[in-house]
Design a protein around this motif. Structure first.
Motif, short mmCIF file in Angstrom:
data_model
loop_
_atom_site.label_atom_id
_atom_site.label_comp_id
_atom_site.label_asym_id
_atom_site.label_seq_id
_atom_site.Cartn_x
_atom_site.Cartn_y
_atom_site.Cartn_z
N LYS A 97 0.71 -1.02 -0.09
CA LYS A 97 -0.06 -0.06 -0.13
C LYS A 97 0.92 1.20 0.02
N ILE A 98 2.04 1.24 0.42
CA ILE A 98 2.95 2.37 0.67
C ILE A 98 4.19 1.87 0.19
N ASP A 99 5.23 2.81 -0.36
CA ASP A 99 6.62 2.43 -0.82
C ASP A 99 7.58 2.70 0.34
N CYS A 100 7.38 3.20 1.32
CA CYS A 100 8.18 3.44 2.52
C CYS A 100 7.38 3.92 3.83
N ILE A 101 8.26 3.75 4.74
CA ILE A 101 7.70 4.48 6.14
C ILE A 101 9.05 5.50 6.37
N TRP A 102 8.21 6.73 6.29
CA TRP A 102 9.15 7.76 6.57
C TRP A 102 8.61 8.89 7.35
N ASN A 103 8.57 8.95 8.59
CA ASN A 103 8.20 9.66 9.45
C ASN A 103 8.61 9.48 10.97
N GLY A 104 10.07 9.82 11.09
CA GLY A 104 10.77 9.92 12.30
C GLY A 104 10.62 8.39 12.86
N LEU A 105 11.03 7.65 11.88
CA LEU A 105 11.02 6.14 12.29
C LEU A 105 12.45 5.82 12.71
N THR A 106 12.22 5.14 13.85
CA THR A 106 13.77 4.76 14.71
C THR A 106 14.35 3.47 14.14
N ILE A 107 15.75 3.46 13.78
CA ILE A 107 16.32 2.18 13.22
C ILE A 107 16.76 1.30 14.23
N THR A 108 16.29 0.23 14.46
CA THR A 108 16.62 -0.91 15.49
C THR A 108 17.15 -1.98 14.99
N GLU A 109 17.88 -2.93 15.51
CA GLU A 109 18.20 -4.11 15.03
C GLU A 109 17.24 -5.10 14.57
N GLU A 110 16.11 -5.08 15.52
CA GLU A 110 14.90 -5.96 15.20
C GLU A 110 14.35 -5.55 13.66
N ARG A 111 14.21 -4.11 13.53
CA ARG A 111 13.80 -3.71 12.25
C ARG A 111 14.55 -3.80 11.02
N LYS A 112 15.65 -3.87 11.55
CA LYS A 112 16.74 -3.91 10.37
C LYS A 112 16.93 -5.34 9.63
N LYS A 113 16.24 -6.41 10.65
CA LYS A 113 16.16 -7.70 10.04
C LYS A 113 15.04 -7.93 9.04
N ALA A 114 13.96 -7.12 9.18
CA ALA A 114 12.64 -7.31 8.32
C ALA A 114 12.65 -6.12 7.23
N LEU A 115 13.25 -5.00 7.57
CA LEU A 115 13.29 -3.89 6.60
C LEU A 115 14.49 -3.70 5.86
N SER A 116 14.37 -2.97 4.77
CA SER A 116 15.65 -2.40 4.19
C SER A 116 15.85 -0.85 4.53
N PHE A 117 16.84 -0.35 5.20
CA PHE A 117 16.81 0.92 5.79
C PHE A 117 17.93 2.00 4.94
N SER A 118 17.50 3.29 4.90
CA SER A 118 18.51 4.21 4.55
C SER A 118 19.61 4.39 5.56
N ARG A 119 20.42 5.19 5.39
CA ARG A 119 21.51 5.33 6.37
C ARG A 119 20.75 6.58 7.39
N PRO A 120 21.16 6.81 8.67
CA PRO A 120 20.50 7.70 9.55
C PRO A 120 20.48 9.13 8.86
N TYR A 121 19.45 9.88 8.94
CA TYR A 121 19.34 11.27 8.45
C TYR A 121 19.18 12.09 9.77
N LEU A 122 18.62 11.69 10.90
CA LEU A 122 18.47 12.55 11.94
C LEU A 122 18.72 11.77 13.27
N ASN A 123 19.38 12.39 14.43
CA ASN A 123 19.67 11.78 15.58
C ASN A 123 18.43 12.23 16.52
#
Length: 268
Positions: A97-123
Motif C-alpha cells: 500500500k505504501i513504498d516506504c515508512i518515512w516519519n521519524g522512524l527509529t532504526i533498530t536491530e530488530e527492524r533491520k532484520k525485516a526492513l531495508s533502511f536508508s542511512r540515518p538522517y537525524l539523531n
C-alpha cells in the motif's frame, strides 16, 4: 544444425543476462517499478509534528514531507503522503500500500532484520515530558506515576528496554497519538509522556503549553527511512537523492525552515 543451436543458445543467454541486469542479482526491480507507477507513496502518522502532520488547512506538511517531496521530484515521480495506522506500519508496507515508512522512524536491530533502511538522517532520543509545575526532575521521581506513550512507537521500545523505570511506574497508558498523550498530560490525566525529543521540543515551543522535558533520557536513537526488505534498488536511489540534496544545500534549507539550522546527519 549445430550452428543454429549455438545461435539459439547464445540468444537465450543474452536475454537472460539482460533480465538479470534489469532485476539485479536478487530479483530486485523496485526502483524500475516505482518509475513505472510514477508515484512515490510515503506512509506516515499524520499527527507527528514537525516530521509529518496536518496544518490549519488540513494539508499534510512537515520536515519529512519536504524532504520526501524533493526526493520524489529528483527521482522523476509524483509524491503522495498516505496516513497509516502506526501500530501496523510494517504490515502496511509489506502489503504494497505504501513504498516506504518515512516519519521519524527509529532504526533498530530488530527492524533491520525485516526492513531495508536508508542511512540515518537525524539523531533523536526518547524523553519524558512533564508539567512544568510538577516538580519532577528525574526519572526516579516518576515512580508510582501514570505514564502515557504512543502504541507501537519507539517510546514503547525504550520503556521496555528500561526495566527499572517500567517496574517503578504505576501504569502505562497507551494512546494512538503523541498529541493525545500531551493533551492528557496537560489536564492531569497522566503524570508524564514518553516520546521523541524532536517532536516534544517542537510541540512545546509551538503550543506554548506549560510543559517541560526531564534532563534524563531513556534512550538515544537514529531516524531512518524503511523500505521492504528486498527493495534495495529503491533504498539506494532515495539515499543517493538525499546525499545529493545535502551536497547542494537543499537539506540545509529544509532543516533550517523547521529547526532553525541543519540538524541532520546526512552525508556527515
Amino acid at each position: 544444425m549445430k550452428k543454429i543451436a549455438l545461435l539459439v543458445a547464445a540468444a537465450l543467454l543474452a536475454a537472460s543476462l539482460v533480465g538479470c541486469a534489469k532485476k539485479g542479482s536478487n530479483g530486485d526491480n523496485s526502483f524500475v517499478e516505482l518509475k513505472s507507477r510514477g508515484v512515490f507513496v510515503l506512509g506516515l502518522d499524520d499527527s507527528f509534528p514537525p516530521m509529518g502532520f496536518r496544518d490549519e488547512k488540513n494539508e499534510i506538511v512537515g520536515f519529512d514531507i519536504d524532504l520526501a517531496k524533493e526526493v520524489a521530484a529528483r527521482l522523476g515521480v509524483k509524491f503522495k503522503a498516505q496516513p497509516i495506522n502506526w501500530d501496523s506500519k510494517e504490515q502496511e508496507l509489506n502489503s504494497g500500500k505504501i513504498d516506504c515508512i518515512w516519519n521519524g522512524l527509529t532504526i533498530t536491530e530488530e527492524r533491520k532484520k525485516a526492513l531495508s533502511f536508508s542511512r540515518p538522517y537525524l539523531n533523536n532520543k526518547q524523553v519524558v515530558v512533564v508539567r512544568a509545575d510538577s516538580g519532577y526532575k528525574t526519572l526516579a521521581d516518576l515512580k508510582g506515576k501514570r505514564i502515557a506513550l504512543q502504541s507501537g512507537s519507539s517510546a514503547e521500545d525504550a520503556v521496555n528496554d528500561s526495566p527499572d523505570f517500567k517496574a517503578g511506574v504505576k501504569e502505562l497508558v497507551f494512546l494512538d497519538q503523541n498529541l493525545m498523550a500531551l493533551n492528557d498530560l496537560v489536564i492531569g490525566g497522566v503524570d508524564g509522556v514518553v516520546m521523541d525529543s524532536v517532536v516534544a521540543e517542537y510541540s512545546i515551543e509551538l503550543s506554548q503549553l506549560p510543559l517541560t522535558l526531564l534532563d534524563e533520557s531513556l534512550a538515544s536513537e537514529e531516524y531512518g527511512i524503511a523500505f521492504r526488505k528486498n527493495d534495495v534498488q529503491l533504498t539506494q536511489a532515495v539515499q543517493k537523492a538525499l546525499e545529493d540534496m545535502a551536497a547542494d544545500g537543499t537539506v540545509n534549507r529544509i532543516s533550517s525552515k523547521w529547526f532553525g539550522s541543519d540538524i541532520t546527519v546526512i552525508a556527515k
